[in-house]
Design a protein around this motif. Structure first.
Motif, PDB file in Angstrom:
ATOM      1  N   SER A 118       1.716 114.367   9.263  1.00 38.86           N
ATOM      2  CA  SER A 118       2.530 114.941  10.592  1.00 38.86           C
ATOM      3  C   SER A 118       1.547 115.108  11.766  1.00 38.86           C
ATOM      4  O   SER A 118       2.225 114.895  13.060  1.00 38.86           O
ATOM      5  N   TRP A 119       0.478 115.647  11.857  1.00 38.90           N
ATOM      6  CA  TRP A 119      -0.503 115.725  12.766  1.00 38.90           C
ATOM      7  C   TRP A 119      -0.730 114.699  13.494  1.00 38.90           C
ATOM      8  O   TRP A 119      -0.721 114.377  14.634  1.00 38.90           O
ATOM      9  N   TYR A 120      -1.061 113.454  12.769  1.00 32.65           N
ATOM     10  CA  TYR A 120      -1.212 112.215  13.418  1.00 32.65           C
ATOM     11  C   TYR A 120      -0.094 111.444  14.248  1.00 32.65           C
ATOM     12  O   TYR A 120       0.031 111.264  15.279  1.00 32.65           O
ATOM     13  N   ASP A 121       1.336 111.972  13.238  1.00 27.34           N
ATOM     14  CA  ASP A 121       2.456 111.417  13.811  1.00 27.34           C
ATOM     15  C   ASP A 121       2.749 112.039  15.401  1.00 27.34           C
ATOM     16  O   ASP A 121       3.064 111.357  16.332  1.00 27.34           O
ATOM     17  N   ILE A 122       2.466 113.207  15.462  1.00 27.23           N
ATOM     18  CA  ILE A 122       2.745 114.082  16.829  1.00 27.23           C
ATOM     19  C   ILE A 122       1.723 113.311  17.710  1.00 27.23           C
ATOM     20  O   ILE A 122       2.145 113.092  18.804  1.00 27.23           O
ATOM     21  N   ILE A 123       0.410 113.241  17.409  1.00 26.54           N
ATOM     22  CA  ILE A 123      -0.323 112.896  18.447  1.00 26.54           C
ATOM     23  C   ILE A 123      -0.273 111.541  18.925  1.00 26.54           C
ATOM     24  O   ILE A 123      -0.326 111.056  20.111  1.00 26.54           O
ATOM     25  N   ALA A 124       0.245 110.549  18.049  1.00 26.26           N
ATOM     26  CA  ALA A 124       0.393 109.050  18.179  1.00 26.26           C
ATOM     27  C   ALA A 124       1.667 108.952  19.154  1.00 26.26           C
ATOM     28  O   ALA A 124       1.905 108.454  20.151  1.00 26.26           O
ATOM     29  N   SER A 125       2.747 109.690  18.563  1.00 22.38           N
ATOM     30  CA  SER A 125       3.929 109.709  19.356  1.00 22.38           C
ATOM     31  C   SER A 125       3.787 110.566  20.679  1.00 22.38           C
ATOM     32  O   SER A 125       4.435 109.784  21.867  1.00 22.38           O
ATOM     33  N   PHE A 126       3.189 111.499  20.880  1.00 20.68           N
ATOM     34  CA  PHE A 126       2.774 112.196  22.468  1.00 20.68           C
ATOM     35  C   PHE A 126       2.108 111.122  23.129  1.00 20.68           C
ATOM     36  O   PHE A 126       2.533 110.953  24.530  1.00 20.68           O
ATOM     37  N   THR A 127       1.198 110.345  22.555  1.00 22.24           N
ATOM     38  CA  THR A 127       0.256 109.529  23.303  1.00 22.24           C
ATOM     39  C   THR A 127       1.192 108.218  23.907  1.00 22.24           C
ATOM     40  O   THR A 127       1.106 107.939  25.107  1.00 22.24           O
ATOM     41  N   ILE A 128       1.916 107.951  23.026  1.00 21.70           N
ATOM     42  CA  ILE A 128       2.972 106.694  23.505  1.00 21.70           C
ATOM     43  C   ILE A 128       3.916 107.068  24.497  1.00 21.70           C
ATOM     44  O   ILE A 128       4.167 106.340  25.537  1.00 21.70           O
ATOM     45  N   SER A 129       4.425 108.317  24.494  1.00 19.28           N
ATOM     46  CA  SER A 129       5.284 108.922  25.381  1.00 19.28           C
ATOM     47  C   SER A 129       4.564 109.041  26.799  1.00 19.28           C
ATOM     48  O   SER A 129       5.092 108.776  27.842  1.00 19.28           O
ATOM     49  N   ILE A 130       3.332 109.670  26.657  1.00 20.25           N
ATOM     50  CA  ILE A 130       2.712 109.863  27.883  1.00 20.25           C
ATOM     51  C   ILE A 130       2.246 108.486  28.670  1.00 20.25           C
ATOM     52  O   ILE A 130       2.468 108.287  29.965  1.00 20.25           O
ATOM     53  N   VAL A 131       1.767 107.402  27.864  1.00 23.16           N
ATOM     54  CA  VAL A 131       1.428 106.157  28.341  1.00 23.16           C
ATOM     55  C   VAL A 131       2.975 105.663  28.844  1.00 23.16           C
ATOM     56  O   VAL A 131       2.975 104.722  30.075  1.00 23.16           O
ATOM     57  N   THR A 156      10.258 100.395  28.138  1.00 20.00           N
ATOM     58  CA  THR A 156       9.674 101.923  28.424  1.00 20.00           C
ATOM     59  C   THR A 156      10.469 103.025  28.314  1.00 20.00           C
ATOM     60  O   THR A 156      10.317 104.022  27.727  1.00 20.00           O
ATOM     61  N   ILE A 157      11.593 102.713  28.972  1.00 21.47           N
ATOM     62  CA  ILE A 157      12.760 103.878  28.768  1.00 21.47           C
ATOM     63  C   ILE A 157      12.932 104.086  27.239  1.00 21.47           C
ATOM     64  O   ILE A 157      13.142 105.180  26.642  1.00 21.47           O
ATOM     65  N   ALA A 158      13.022 103.171  26.467  1.00 19.65           N
ATOM     66  CA  ALA A 158      13.252 103.344  25.071  1.00 19.65           C
ATOM     67  C   ALA A 158      12.218 103.781  24.183  1.00 19.65           C
ATOM     68  O   ALA A 158      12.383 104.927  23.518  1.00 19.65           O
ATOM     69  N   CYS A 159      10.946 103.506  24.644  1.00 16.00           N
ATOM     70  CA  CYS A 159       9.756 104.457  24.102  1.00 16.00           C
ATOM     71  C   CYS A 159       9.836 105.862  24.649  1.00 16.00           C
ATOM     72  O   CYS A 159       9.462 106.647  23.610  1.00 16.00           O
TER      73      CYS A 159
END
Length: 219
Positions: A118-131, A156-159
């Motif tokens: 869960s922690w990695y998923d949150i960090i990875a998803s948040f990173t992709i969202s910010i990028v 980009t919108i999809a991500c």
């Protein structure tokens, strides 16, 4: 109905995969990370379904933990190809190094490959969202037109849409909200629709990969 919706949502990954096969050309290596991503996504969904139906849930989880790492790397690589890190190549390397470090800490050295990271998923998803949000800002700064026929803009919108919701979903689990069966059932229903829409957006974006795309000049 829930099971049917789940299957439709999961196997909607075949749509962008088929579009990617149809649109693939050597000259489109510019979109190679995106093509690899949708192919890997389809393979992961197929493997997960086979593993779960055969009673080997841990096989699905292990593959999933490798998949979320590859997913993050491929999407960030694609954003780099679109020019997001043109003048800050060091930032691209830094982001990838952070992603790999988090995966090693929270998955390999943490919960292990057979558990939900869960922690990695949150960090990875948040990173992709910010990028993705950074890329969207850059797109708007270029004063493009005809956004609905631009692969960069659509993906980009999809991500932003998909990974922002995934952060919220993972936070629910972190705070134990999944223990409310009625609540989590509603969350899953929303997640199925979000995943379906995401795959449809990816498929639509891939339709325009052979169209000349504007190139991001700054950042």
């Amino acid at each position: 109905m829930s099971r049917l919706l789940s299957d439709i949502s999961s196997y909607s990954a075949v749509i962008p995969f088929l579009v990617a096969i149809f649109k693939w050309r050597r000259k489109l290596s510019f979109h190679l990370p995106l093509f690899l991503y949708v192919t890997l996504s389809f393979c992961n969904e197929t493997w997960a379904d086979i593993a779960i139906r055969s009673g080997h849930y841990t096989w699905s989880r292990s593959a999933g933990n490798f998949y979320v790492l590859a997913e993050t790397v491929l999407l960030i690589w694609q954003f780099r190809n679109w020019g997001l890190f043109n003048r800050r190549s060091w930032l691209f390397s830094l982001v990838l190094a952070m992603i790999f470090a988090c995966w090693i800490v929270f998955v390999l050295l943490g919960i292990g490959l057979n558990a939900a990271a869960s922690w990695y998923d949150i960090i990875a998803s948040f990173t992709i969202s910010i990028v993705a949000i950074s890329n969207l800002n850059l797109i708007f700064s270029q004063n493009w037109s005809d956004f609905l026929k631009n692969t960069n803009f659509i993906v980009t919108i999809a991500c932003i849409f998909f990974f922002t919701f995934r952060v919220v979903n993972d936070v629910f689990y972190m705070y134990g909200l999944d223990k409310d069966l009625h609540f989590i059932s509603n969350v899953y229903t929303i997640l199925y629709f979000v995943n379906l829409i995401y795959n449809l957006l990816l498929a639509y974006g891939l339709l325009w990969t052979d169209r000349k795309q504007p190139y991001l000049l700054r950042y």
